[in-house]
Write a protein that holds these residues in place. Structure first.
Motif, PDB file in Angstrom:
ATOM      1  N   ALA A 267       0.833  -1.205   0.000  1.00 41.84           N
ATOM      2  CA  ALA A 267       0.000   0.000   0.000  1.00 41.84           C
ATOM      3  C   ALA A 267       0.864   1.250   0.000  1.00 41.84           C
ATOM      4  CB  ALA A 267      -0.933  -0.006   1.210  1.00 41.84           C
ATOM      5  N   PHE A 268       1.949   1.234   0.774  1.00 40.36           N
ATOM      6  CA  PHE A 268       2.843   2.391   0.782  1.00 40.36           C
ATOM      7  C   PHE A 268       3.515   2.578  -0.569  1.00 40.36           C
ATOM      8  CE2 PHE A 268       7.124   4.132   1.307  1.00 40.36           C
ATOM      9  CZ  PHE A 268       6.815   5.366   1.854  1.00 40.36           C
ATOM     10  N   LEU A 269       3.948   1.485  -1.189  1.00 37.18           N
ATOM     11  CA  LEU A 269       4.581   1.588  -2.501  1.00 37.18           C
ATOM     12  C   LEU A 269       3.592   2.091  -3.559  1.00 37.18           C
ATOM     13  CD1 LEU A 269       6.732  -1.673  -2.535  1.00 37.18           C
ATOM     14  CD2 LEU A 269       7.485   0.666  -2.079  1.00 37.18           C
ATOM     15  N   ALA A 270       2.324   1.692  -3.442  1.00 38.13           N
ATOM     16  CA  ALA A 270       1.317   2.103  -4.420  1.00 38.13           C
ATOM     17  C   ALA A 270       1.001   3.593  -4.298  1.00 38.13           C
ATOM     18  CB  ALA A 270       0.047   1.271  -4.252  1.00 38.13           C
ATOM     19  N   PHE A 271       0.950   4.112  -3.065  1.00 42.89           N
ATOM     20  CA  PHE A 271       0.599   5.511  -2.841  1.00 42.89           C
ATOM     21  C   PHE A 271       1.812   6.362  -2.486  1.00 42.89           C
ATOM     22  CE2 PHE A 271      -3.337   3.208  -1.880  1.00 42.89           C
ATOM     23  CZ  PHE A 271      -4.239   3.919  -2.644  1.00 42.89           C
ATOM     24  N   GLN A 272       3.014   5.871  -2.764  1.00 37.54           N
ATOM     25  CA  GLN A 272       4.214   6.564  -2.323  1.00 37.54           C
ATOM     26  C   GLN A 272       4.332   7.960  -2.936  1.00 37.54           C
ATOM     27  OE1 GLN A 272       7.842   4.590  -3.406  1.00 37.54           O
ATOM     28  NE2 GLN A 272       9.130   5.875  -2.103  1.00 37.54           N
ATOM     29  N   ARG A 273       4.054   8.066  -4.227  1.00 35.72           N
ATOM     30  CA  ARG A 273       4.201   9.365  -4.888  1.00 35.72           C
ATOM     31  C   ARG A 273       3.229  10.383  -4.312  1.00 35.72           C
ATOM     32  NH1 ARG A 273       4.322   9.418 -11.316  1.00 35.72           N
ATOM     33  NH2 ARG A 273       6.193   8.232 -10.752  1.00 35.72           N
ATOM     34  N   GLN A 274       1.950   9.993  -4.159  1.00 41.71           N
ATOM     35  CA  GLN A 274       0.971  10.917  -3.584  1.00 41.71           C
ATOM     36  C   GLN A 274       1.299  11.214  -2.124  1.00 41.71           C
ATOM     37  OE1 GLN A 274       0.297   8.262  -5.350  1.00 41.71           O
ATOM     38  NE2 GLN A 274      -0.928   8.904  -7.098  1.00 41.71           N
ATOM     39  N   PHE A 275       1.822  10.218  -1.401  1.00 40.72           N
ATOM     40  CA  PHE A 275       2.172  10.422   0.004  1.00 40.72           C
ATOM     41  C   PHE A 275       3.277  11.462   0.143  1.00 40.72           C
ATOM     42  CE2 PHE A 275       4.716   9.194   3.740  1.00 40.72           C
ATOM     43  CZ  PHE A 275       3.756   9.323   4.714  1.00 40.72           C
ATOM     44  N   MET A 276       4.321  11.337  -0.664  1.00 40.20           N
ATOM     45  CA  MET A 276       5.424  12.289  -0.586  1.00 40.20           C
ATOM     46  C   MET A 276       4.996  13.666  -1.056  1.00 40.20           C
ATOM     47  SD  MET A 276       7.660  10.485   0.812  1.00 40.20           S
ATOM     48  CE  MET A 276       8.904  11.775   0.800  1.00 40.20           C
ATOM     49  N   ARG A 277       4.158  13.720  -2.067  1.00 38.26           N
ATOM     50  CA  ARG A 277       3.655  15.015  -2.519  1.00 38.26           C
ATOM     51  C   ARG A 277       2.802  15.680  -1.445  1.00 38.26           C
ATOM     52  NH1 ARG A 277       0.468  14.429  -7.905  1.00 38.26           N
ATOM     53  NH2 ARG A 277       0.033  16.614  -7.360  1.00 38.26           N
ATOM     54  N   GLY A 278       2.023  14.878  -0.717  1.00 38.34           N
ATOM     55  CA  GLY A 278       1.221  15.436   0.356  1.00 38.34           C
ATOM     56  C   GLY A 278       2.064  15.990   1.475  1.00 38.34           C
ATOM     57  N   LEU A 279       3.157  15.277   1.835  1.00 33.14           N
ATOM     58  CA  LEU A 279       4.026  15.767   2.903  1.00 33.14           C
ATOM     59  C   LEU A 279       4.764  17.023   2.483  1.00 33.14           C
ATOM     60  CD1 LEU A 279       5.548  12.458   4.321  1.00 33.14           C
ATOM     61  CD2 LEU A 279       3.618  13.780   5.179  1.00 33.14           C
ATOM     62  N   THR A 280       5.275  17.024   1.249  1.00 33.84           N
ATOM     63  CA  THR A 280       6.032  18.201   0.799  1.00 33.84           C
ATOM     64  C   THR A 280       5.116  19.391   0.584  1.00 33.84           C
ATOM     65  OG1 THR A 280       5.858  17.383  -1.487  1.00 33.84           O
ATOM     66  CG2 THR A 280       7.867  16.845  -0.264  1.00 33.84           C
ATOM     67  N   SER A 281       3.884  19.145   0.145  1.00 40.07           N
ATOM     68  CA  SER A 281       2.927  20.253  -0.028  1.00 40.07           C
ATOM     69  C   SER A 281       2.612  20.885   1.317  1.00 40.07           C
ATOM     70  CB  SER A 281       1.628  19.748  -0.674  1.00 40.07           C
ATOM     71  OG  SER A 281       1.870  19.250  -1.971  1.00 40.07           O
ATOM     72  N   GLY A 282       2.424  20.052   2.340  1.00 40.08           N
ATOM     73  CA  GLY A 282       2.177  20.598   3.664  1.00 40.08           C
ATOM     74  C   GLY A 282       3.368  21.372   4.199  1.00 40.08           C
ATOM     75  N   ALA A 283       4.586  20.904   3.882  1.00 38.95           N
ATOM     76  CA  ALA A 283       5.770  21.601   4.354  1.00 38.95           C
ATOM     77  C   ALA A 283       5.918  22.968   3.674  1.00 38.95           C
ATOM     78  CB  ALA A 283       7.013  20.757   4.083  1.00 38.95           C
TER      79      ALA A 283
END
Length: 286
Positions: A267-283
């Motif tokens: 699940a993490f590998l499948a959503f990894q790109r969106q997950f990292m984009r979400g963290l960087t967008s919040g930062a």
């Protein structure tokens, strides 16, 4: 030239500096990835002693998985997938709907509603266990008994304060000018939500998707309250049952544990790109 690294080291040229960095990084990999590698290797190896796990297999075999299948591990795995699939879908629908109302609409008592939602994050599962079991045994208004069914494991995880918080904070950062422009073009609330706001929230959806999947997949207390027989067990609950069975070997537990671990990693590998984009967008927005 000196460059500060993430670990606080100063990157210096020379064989001594490279040797030190190699030793430190290797030690960190062994500390964090060693147990996972030992689980992966031991699940495919004959294991008779739980203290004899190794990173170097002497012989690879599928006997542990065959024995786990005979113990109905695939049934428990299917139950877990049904619960996490239905629960995550319901949780995402509730989160985006509640977040849109809290972030984009103004109504009396909005702060109070948001405070009540956040207050649920402060309550441990042990305190909610008895009230939750009573509610599931006789759901208010409809008076339906959900104990003893997988639906009883899906409904309680449909609303999660963390997902609502993440989505509402992300939606607040979307410029109101986009919504106003859509209204000038004749779009209603539903069309604005679906065509304007929701596509811009894909990074946040990746974040709540990963955390929501992990939260539901690792549920132990809820299946323990709802399940009435072994056929309704999810995999985390079944691991407890297998561990307490003296006839079950260590290899079966390792194989079942690996099956319980893999979906979260995938699940993490499948959503990894969106997950990292979400963290960087919040930062960036912060």
């Amino acid at each position: 030239m000196r460059h500060d690294t993430a670990l606080g080291f100063t990157e210096l040229k020379g064989p001594l500096a490279r040797t030190v960095r190699f030793v430190v990084y290797t030690a960190l990999v062994l500390v964090f990835a060693g147990p996972l590698l030992a689980l992966l290797v031991s699940a495919f190896s004959p294991v008779h002693d739980p203290t004899s796990l190794t990173l170097l297999p002497s012989r690879l075999t599928l006997d542990n998985f065959r024995a786990a299948i005979r113990r109905d591990v695939l049934t428990y795995l299917l139950n877990s997938f049904i619960v996490v699939g239905g629960g995550l879908l319901l949780q995402v629908l509730v989160s985006v709907s509640a977040a849109y109302a809290l972030a984009r609409k103004q109504f009396p008592g909005a702060r109070l509603v948001f405070l009540l939602i956040l207050s649920t994050m402060m309550l441990p599962e042990e305190i909610l266990a008895i009230p939750l079991s009573l509610v599931l045994a006789d759901v208010p208004v409809v008076h339906v008994n959900l104990v003893g069914s997988l639906v009883g494991m899906i409904v309680p995880v449909g609303a999660w304060a963390f997902s609502i918080l993440v989505m509402s904070e992300f939606m607040r950062e979307i410029p109101m000018e986009l919504e106003e422009a859509a209204r000038l073009d004749g779009a209603g609330d539903l069309r604005i939500f679906w065509s304007v706001v929701l596509p811009l929230c894909r990074p946040a959806l990746g974040v709540i998707g990963i955390f929501g999947f992990t939260m539901i997949w690792d549920q132990y207390m809820l299946p323990l309250l709802v399940a009435q027989d072994a056929a309704q067990f999810t995999l985390p609950l079944a691991l407890r049952s297998l561990r307490s069975d003296e006839q079950v070997g260590v290899g079966v537990l390792l194989a079942a544990s690996l099956l319980a671990l893999l979906p979260s990693v995938l699940a993490f590998l499948a959503f990894q790109r969106q997950f990292m984009r979400g963290l960087t967008s919040g930062a960036v927005k912060g």
